[in-house]
Design a protein around this motif. Structure first.
Motif, PDB file in Angstrom:
ATOM      1  N   TYR A  22       0.783  -1.173   0.091  1.00  0.00           N
ATOM      2  CA  TYR A  22      -0.167  -0.079  -0.075  1.00  0.00           C
ATOM      3  C   TYR A  22       0.848   1.270  -0.167  1.00  0.00           C
ATOM      4  CZ  TYR A  22      -3.865  -2.921   1.177  1.00  0.00           C
ATOM      5  OH  TYR A  22      -4.914  -4.050   1.372  1.00  0.00           O
ATOM      6  N   ASP A  23       2.001   1.109  -0.396  1.00  0.00           N
ATOM      7  CA  ASP A  23       3.129   2.174  -0.043  1.00  0.00           C
ATOM      8  C   ASP A  23       3.050   3.124  -1.290  1.00  0.00           C
ATOM      9  OD1 ASP A  23       4.057   0.261  -1.257  1.00  0.00           O
ATOM     10  OD2 ASP A  23       6.169   0.492  -0.504  1.00  0.00           O
ATOM     11  N   ALA A  24       2.711   2.726  -2.337  1.00  0.00           N
ATOM     12  CA  ALA A  24       2.594   3.275  -3.647  1.00  0.00           C
ATOM     13  C   ALA A  24       1.292   3.334  -4.458  1.00  0.00           C
ATOM     14  CB  ALA A  24       3.578   2.689  -4.682  1.00  0.00           C
ATOM     15  N   MET A  25       1.004   4.409  -4.859  1.00  0.00           N
ATOM     16  CA  MET A  25      -0.551   4.585  -5.666  1.00  0.00           C
ATOM     17  C   MET A  25      -0.448   4.361  -7.017  1.00  0.00           C
ATOM     18  SD  MET A  25      -2.164   8.060  -3.927  1.00  0.00           S
ATOM     19  CE  MET A  25      -3.719   7.682  -4.497  1.00  0.00           C
ATOM     20  N   LYS A  26      -1.310   3.841  -7.606  1.00  0.00           N
ATOM     21  CA  LYS A  26      -1.458   3.614  -8.913  1.00  0.00           C
ATOM     22  C   LYS A  26      -2.156   4.885  -9.708  1.00  0.00           C
ATOM     23  CE  LYS A  26      -0.453  -0.734  -9.133  1.00  0.00           C
ATOM     24  NZ  LYS A  26       0.666  -1.347  -9.998  1.00  0.00           N
ATOM     25  N   ASP A  27      -1.891   5.125 -11.100  1.00  0.00           N
ATOM     26  CA  ASP A  27      -2.519   6.163 -11.662  1.00  0.00           C
ATOM     27  C   ASP A  27      -4.239   6.318 -11.301  1.00  0.00           C
ATOM     28  OD1 ASP A  27      -3.268   3.848 -13.276  1.00  0.00           O
ATOM     29  OD2 ASP A  27      -2.751   5.123 -15.041  1.00  0.00           O
ATOM     30  N   TYR A  28      -4.771   5.155 -11.358  1.00  0.00           N
ATOM     31  CA  TYR A  28      -6.272   5.326 -11.124  1.00  0.00           C
ATOM     32  C   TYR A  28      -6.711   5.759  -9.672  1.00  0.00           C
ATOM     33  CZ  TYR A  28      -6.409   0.747  -8.844  1.00  0.00           C
ATOM     34  OH  TYR A  28      -6.445  -0.330  -7.710  1.00  0.00           O
ATOM     35  N   GLN A  29      -5.751   5.391  -8.921  1.00  0.00           N
ATOM     36  CA  GLN A  29      -6.043   5.673  -7.527  1.00  0.00           C
ATOM     37  C   GLN A  29      -5.938   7.138  -7.347  1.00  0.00           C
ATOM     38  OE1 GLN A  29      -3.474   3.096  -5.601  1.00  0.00           O
ATOM     39  NE2 GLN A  29      -4.984   1.620  -5.194  1.00  0.00           N
ATOM     40  N   MET A  30      -4.869   7.679  -8.095  1.00  0.00           N
ATOM     41  CA  MET A  30      -4.588   9.458  -7.860  1.00  0.00           C
ATOM     42  C   MET A  30      -5.649   9.988  -8.579  1.00  0.00           C
ATOM     43  SD  MET A  30      -2.853  11.509  -6.675  1.00  0.00           S
ATOM     44  CE  MET A  30      -1.394  10.747  -6.340  1.00  0.00           C
ATOM     45  N   CYS A  31      -6.296   9.358  -9.620  1.00  0.00           N
ATOM     46  CA  CYS A  31      -7.550  10.068 -10.406  1.00  0.00           C
ATOM     47  C   CYS A  31      -8.627   9.948  -9.316  1.00  0.00           C
ATOM     48  CB  CYS A  31      -7.700   9.496 -11.521  1.00  0.00           C
ATOM     49  SG  CYS A  31      -6.540   9.568 -12.778  1.00  0.00           S
ATOM     50  N   MET A  32      -8.719   9.199  -8.622  1.00  0.00           N
ATOM     51  CA  MET A  32      -9.899   8.885  -7.492  1.00  0.00           C
ATOM     52  C   MET A  32      -9.801   9.912  -6.390  1.00  0.00           C
ATOM     53  SD  MET A  32     -10.573   5.093  -6.467  1.00  0.00           S
ATOM     54  CE  MET A  32     -10.157   3.659  -7.591  1.00  0.00           C
ATOM     55  N   VAL A  33      -8.691  10.173  -6.132  1.00  0.00           N
ATOM     56  CA  VAL A  33      -8.383  11.277  -4.806  1.00  0.00           C
ATOM     57  C   VAL A  33      -8.460  12.619  -5.403  1.00  0.00           C
ATOM     58  CG1 VAL A  33      -6.390  12.172  -3.593  1.00  0.00           C
ATOM     59  CG2 VAL A  33      -6.558   9.907  -3.719  1.00  0.00           C
ATOM     60  N   MET A  34      -8.062  12.715  -6.737  1.00  0.00           N
ATOM     61  CA  MET A  34      -8.038  14.160  -7.195  1.00  0.00           C
ATOM     62  C   MET A  34      -9.548  14.570  -7.454  1.00  0.00           C
ATOM     63  SD  MET A  34      -5.100  15.202  -7.042  1.00  0.00           S
ATOM     64  CE  MET A  34      -5.685  16.889  -8.062  1.00  0.00           C
ATOM     65  N   ALA A  35     -10.372  13.702  -8.014  1.00  0.00           N
ATOM     66  CA  ALA A  35     -11.793  13.747  -8.279  1.00  0.00           C
ATOM     67  C   ALA A  35     -12.518  14.000  -7.067  1.00  0.00           C
ATOM     68  CB  ALA A  35     -12.618  12.449  -8.862  1.00  0.00           C
ATOM     69  N   LEU A  36     -12.198  13.299  -5.873  1.00  0.00           N
ATOM     70  CA  LEU A  36     -12.808  13.578  -4.735  1.00  0.00           C
ATOM     71  C   LEU A  36     -12.467  14.864  -4.021  1.00  0.00           C
ATOM     72  CD1 LEU A  36     -12.598  10.132  -3.059  1.00  0.00           C
ATOM     73  CD2 LEU A  36     -14.758  11.230  -3.961  1.00  0.00           C
ATOM     74  N   VAL A  37     -11.164  15.300  -4.297  1.00  0.00           N
ATOM     75  CA  VAL A  37     -10.578  16.367  -3.623  1.00  0.00           C
ATOM     76  C   VAL A  37     -11.188  17.777  -4.487  1.00  0.00           C
ATOM     77  CG1 VAL A  37      -8.537  17.844  -3.336  1.00  0.00           C
ATOM     78  CG2 VAL A  37      -8.583  15.585  -2.435  1.00  0.00           C
ATOM     79  N   LEU A  38     -11.205  17.450  -5.731  1.00  0.00           N
ATOM     80  CA  LEU A  38     -11.543  18.888  -6.443  1.00  0.00           C
ATOM     81  C   LEU A  38     -13.222  18.710  -6.906  1.00  0.00           C
ATOM     82  CD1 LEU A  38      -8.779  18.785  -8.958  1.00  0.00           C
ATOM     83  CD2 LEU A  38      -8.970  20.530  -7.180  1.00  0.00           C
ATOM     84  N   ASN A  39     -13.888  17.643  -6.278  1.00  0.00           N
ATOM     85  CA  ASN A  39     -15.376  17.593  -6.406  1.00  0.00           C
ATOM     86  C   ASN A  39     -15.645  17.389  -7.949  1.00  0.00           C
ATOM     87  OD1 ASN A  39     -17.772  17.430  -5.553  1.00  0.00           O
ATOM     88  ND2 ASN A  39     -18.610  19.492  -5.421  1.00  0.00           N
ATOM     89  N   LYS A  40     -15.169  16.365  -8.594  1.00  0.00           N
ATOM     90  CA  LYS A  40     -15.503  15.996  -9.885  1.00  0.00           C
ATOM     91  C   LYS A  40     -16.147  15.159  -9.959  1.00  0.00           C
ATOM     92  CE  LYS A  40     -12.905  19.878 -11.677  1.00  0.00           C
ATOM     93  NZ  LYS A  40     -13.239  20.777 -12.624  1.00  0.00           N
ATOM     94  N   LYS A  41     -16.487  14.741 -11.320  1.00  0.00           N
ATOM     95  CA  LYS A  41     -17.294  13.463 -11.445  1.00  0.00           C
ATOM     96  C   LYS A  41     -16.300  12.278 -12.041  1.00  0.00           C
ATOM     97  CE  LYS A  41     -21.571  14.883 -13.195  1.00  0.00           C
ATOM     98  NZ  LYS A  41     -22.753  14.698 -14.270  1.00  0.00           N
ATOM     99  N   TYR A  42     -16.393  11.031 -10.998  1.00  0.00           N
ATOM    100  CA  TYR A  42     -15.684   9.850 -11.286  1.00  0.00           C
ATOM    101  C   TYR A  42     -16.307   8.687 -11.341  1.00  0.00           C
ATOM    102  CZ  TYR A  42     -11.388   7.058 -11.369  1.00  0.00           C
ATOM    103  OH  TYR A  42     -10.561   6.410 -11.743  1.00  0.00           O
TER     104      TYR A  42
END
Length: 62
Positions: A22-42
């Motif tokens: 769990y120490d590294a994030m994949k690209d889709y996980q980073m997209c999830m975080v950014m969508a939640l933080v920026l209140n975007k649809k995902y």
């Protein structure tokens, strides 16, 4: 990024399809975080069902 450290950690554990590492994030996980933080649809369900399907078709990865 410090205020989001616990949030990211919780998200990785909750929505990760892996059993460890769990120490590294994949690209889709980073997209999830950014969508939640920026209140975007995902489409979270697409990711969940994609990896559920992979786990069923590929069998055990141990």
């Amino acid at each position: 990024m410090k205020p989001y450290k616990l949030f990211i950690h919780s998200l990785i554990h909750a929505l990760s399809h892996r059993k460890g590492g769990y120490d590294a994030m994949k690209d889709y996980q980073m997209c999830m975080v950014m969508a939640l933080v920026l209140n975007k649809k995902y489409n979270f369900s697409r990711i969940v069902f994609h990896y559920m399907k992979d786990n069923i078709t590929l069998g055990s990865r141990s």
